[in-house]
Design an enzyme around this catalytic site. Structure first.
Site, PDB file in Angstrom:
ATOM      1  N   GLY A 111       0.840  -1.189   0.000  1.00 24.69           N
ATOM      2  CA  GLY A 111       0.000   0.000   0.000  1.00 24.69           C
ATOM      3  C   GLY A 111       0.873   1.236   0.000  1.00 24.69           C
ATOM      4  O   GLY A 111       2.026   1.190   0.448  1.00 24.69           O
TER       5      GLY A 111
ATOM      6  N   GLN B 256       2.948   9.766   1.274  1.00 27.24           N
ATOM      7  CA  GLN B 256       4.255   9.098   1.162  1.00 27.24           C
ATOM      8  C   GLN B 256       4.994   9.462  -0.125  1.00 27.24           C
ATOM      9  O   GLN B 256       6.150   9.098  -0.297  1.00 27.24           O
ATOM     10  CB  GLN B 256       4.074   7.582   1.252  1.00 27.24           C
ATOM     11  CG  GLN B 256       3.628   7.143   2.640  1.00 27.24           C
ATOM     12  CD  GLN B 256       3.437   5.646   2.694  1.00 27.24           C
ATOM     13  OE1 GLN B 256       2.430   5.128   2.236  1.00 27.24           O
ATOM     14  NE2 GLN B 256       4.417   4.941   3.235  1.00 27.24           N
TER      15      GLN B 256
ATOM     16  N   CYS C  35       6.193  -0.413   6.976  1.00 27.54           N
ATOM     17  CA  CYS C  35       5.759   0.793   6.271  1.00 27.54           C
ATOM     18  C   CYS C  35       6.899   1.267   5.388  1.00 27.54           C
ATOM     19  O   CYS C  35       8.046   1.302   5.830  1.00 27.54           O
ATOM     20  CB  CYS C  35       5.390   1.866   7.286  1.00 27.54           C
ATOM     21  SG  CYS C  35       4.858   3.418   6.535  1.00 27.54           S
ATOM     22  N   LEU C  36       6.590   1.634   4.135  1.00 25.91           N
ATOM     23  CA  LEU C  36       7.649   2.050   3.208  1.00 25.91           C
ATOM     24  C   LEU C  36       8.341   3.335   3.657  1.00 25.91           C
ATOM     25  O   LEU C  36       9.444   3.621   3.212  1.00 25.91           O
ATOM     26  CB  LEU C  36       7.074   2.226   1.794  1.00 25.91           C
ATOM     27  CG  LEU C  36       6.602   0.937   1.111  1.00 25.91           C
ATOM     28  CD1 LEU C  36       5.954   1.247  -0.233  1.00 25.91           C
ATOM     29  CD2 LEU C  36       7.754  -0.050   0.924  1.00 25.91           C
TER      30      LEU C  36
ATOM     31  N   HIS D 233      -4.175   0.903   7.727  1.00 24.64           N
ATOM     32  CA  HIS D 233      -2.845   1.517   7.745  1.00 24.64           C
ATOM     33  C   HIS D 233      -2.814   2.714   6.781  1.00 24.64           C
ATOM     34  O   HIS D 233      -2.312   3.792   7.123  1.00 24.64           O
ATOM     35  CB  HIS D 233      -1.804   0.456   7.364  1.00 24.64           C
ATOM     36  CG  HIS D 233      -0.388   0.927   7.330  1.00 24.64           C
ATOM     37  ND1 HIS D 233       0.581   0.455   8.192  1.00 24.64           N
ATOM     38  CD2 HIS D 233       0.237   1.824   6.525  1.00 24.64           C
ATOM     39  CE1 HIS D 233       1.738   1.049   7.921  1.00 24.64           C
ATOM     40  NE2 HIS D 233       1.561   1.884   6.905  1.00 24.64           N
ATOM     41  N   GLU D 234      -3.368   2.526   5.569  1.00 19.09           N
ATOM     42  CA  GLU D 234      -3.322   3.604   4.561  1.00 19.09           C
ATOM     43  C   GLU D 234      -4.253   4.756   4.918  1.00 19.09           C
ATOM     44  O   GLU D 234      -3.889   5.917   4.740  1.00 19.09           O
ATOM     45  CB  GLU D 234      -3.671   3.053   3.170  1.00 19.09           C
ATOM     46  CG  GLU D 234      -2.714   1.993   2.634  1.00 19.09           C
ATOM     47  CD  GLU D 234      -1.244   2.334   2.780  1.00 19.09           C
ATOM     48  OE1 GLU D 234      -0.878   3.524   2.656  1.00 19.09           O
ATOM     49  OE2 GLU D 234      -0.446   1.419   3.043  1.00 19.09           O
TER      50      GLU D 234
ATOM     51  N   HIS E  64      -2.563   6.971   7.234  1.00 21.97           N
ATOM     52  CA  HIS E  64      -1.645   7.894   6.547  1.00 21.97           C
ATOM     53  C   HIS E  64      -2.393   9.119   6.026  1.00 21.97           C
ATOM     54  O   HIS E  64      -1.900  10.243   6.109  1.00 21.97           O
ATOM     55  CB  HIS E  64      -0.997   7.205   5.332  1.00 21.97           C
ATOM     56  CG  HIS E  64       0.262   6.456   5.628  1.00 21.97           C
ATOM     57  ND1 HIS E  64       1.383   7.045   6.166  1.00 21.97           N
ATOM     58  CD2 HIS E  64       0.585   5.155   5.416  1.00 21.97           C
ATOM     59  CE1 HIS E  64       2.346   6.134   6.276  1.00 21.97           C
ATOM     60  NE2 HIS E  64       1.891   4.975   5.831  1.00 21.97           N
TER      61      HIS E  64
HETATM   62 ZN    ZN Z   1       2.796   3.124   5.764  1.00 23.03          ZN
END
Ligand code: ZN
Length: 198
Positions: free
Chosen positions: A45, A50, A107-108, A149-150, A153
């Site tokens: 995701g 991000q 998480c990226l 999670h997204e 963000h």
């Molecule tokens: Zn993340």
């Protein structure tokens, strides 16, 4: 086109995403670039914050995750999750199911860090897709976790905010280092911009 992924320490990760009023070619291009960036980074995701944009847009693809199954209803119909990936959600509104479970997340924006997070097992999501159609998703399992999670963000909330204090403490030196590196990188870029605009 691959975009660079914003790392922890950049204030855009704390910004609440603005509601998207117009779904146009620029937005479709951004979503396509986010999908390419997510796939290249082996992520499941990616939220607009991000890649430096504080807007209500996220992309997901859980089709490669086989050990944590997903059950999915799209617009009231049972569908094979892999068949509808990658998934683009615009202006998502989420309702959490009552039951919770703990699972491991990464998480990226936090390379090489993971933590156990308690999340609702299932979610009900209303959103728009890139055609501007209203879509409704009811899902249980890994996709439910990834969507939570997204959507966090999109509201400036990060997975470290949901870790137990002990788990977060065990990451604290890594977090401080990453934050410092990111802030130094931002300063360098600002300096470079200032020099080229002289
Ligand atoms: Zn993340």
């Amino acid at each position: 086109m691959r975009l660079s992924i914003v790392q922890y320490g950049d204030p855009v990760l704390r910004a609440k995403g603005k509601r998207i009023e117009q779904i146009d070619d620029a937005l479709r291009e951004l979503a396509a670039n986010m999908i390419e960036t997510m796939h290249a980074a082996n992520g499941v995701g990616l939220a607009a914050q991000q890649v430096g944009e504080a807007i209500q847009l996220t992309v997901l693809d859980v089709s490669q995750v086989e050990d944590r199954p997903t059950i999915l209803k799209l617009n009231g119909q049972d569908v094979n999750p892999a068949g509808v990936m990658p998934l683009v959600l615009i202006n998502p509104e989420i309702e959490l199911g009552r039951e919770v479970e703990t699972g491991t997340e990464g998480c990226l924006s936090f390379p090489e860090m993971t933590g156990d997070i308690e999340r609702a097992k299932s979610v009900h999501v209303r959103a728009q897709n890139l055609e501007g159609d209203r879509i409704e998703i009811e899902t249980t399992g890994f996709l439910a976790r990834a969507i939570q999670h997204e959507v966090d963000h999109l509201n400036g909330v990060l997975f470290i905010d949901r870790m137990s204090s002990g788990a977060k403490a065990s990451l604290s030196s890594k977090l401080r280092r990453l934050q410092k590196e990111t802030q130094q990188g931002i300063k360098h870029r600002q300096k470079a911009v200032a020099e080229t605009t002289l």
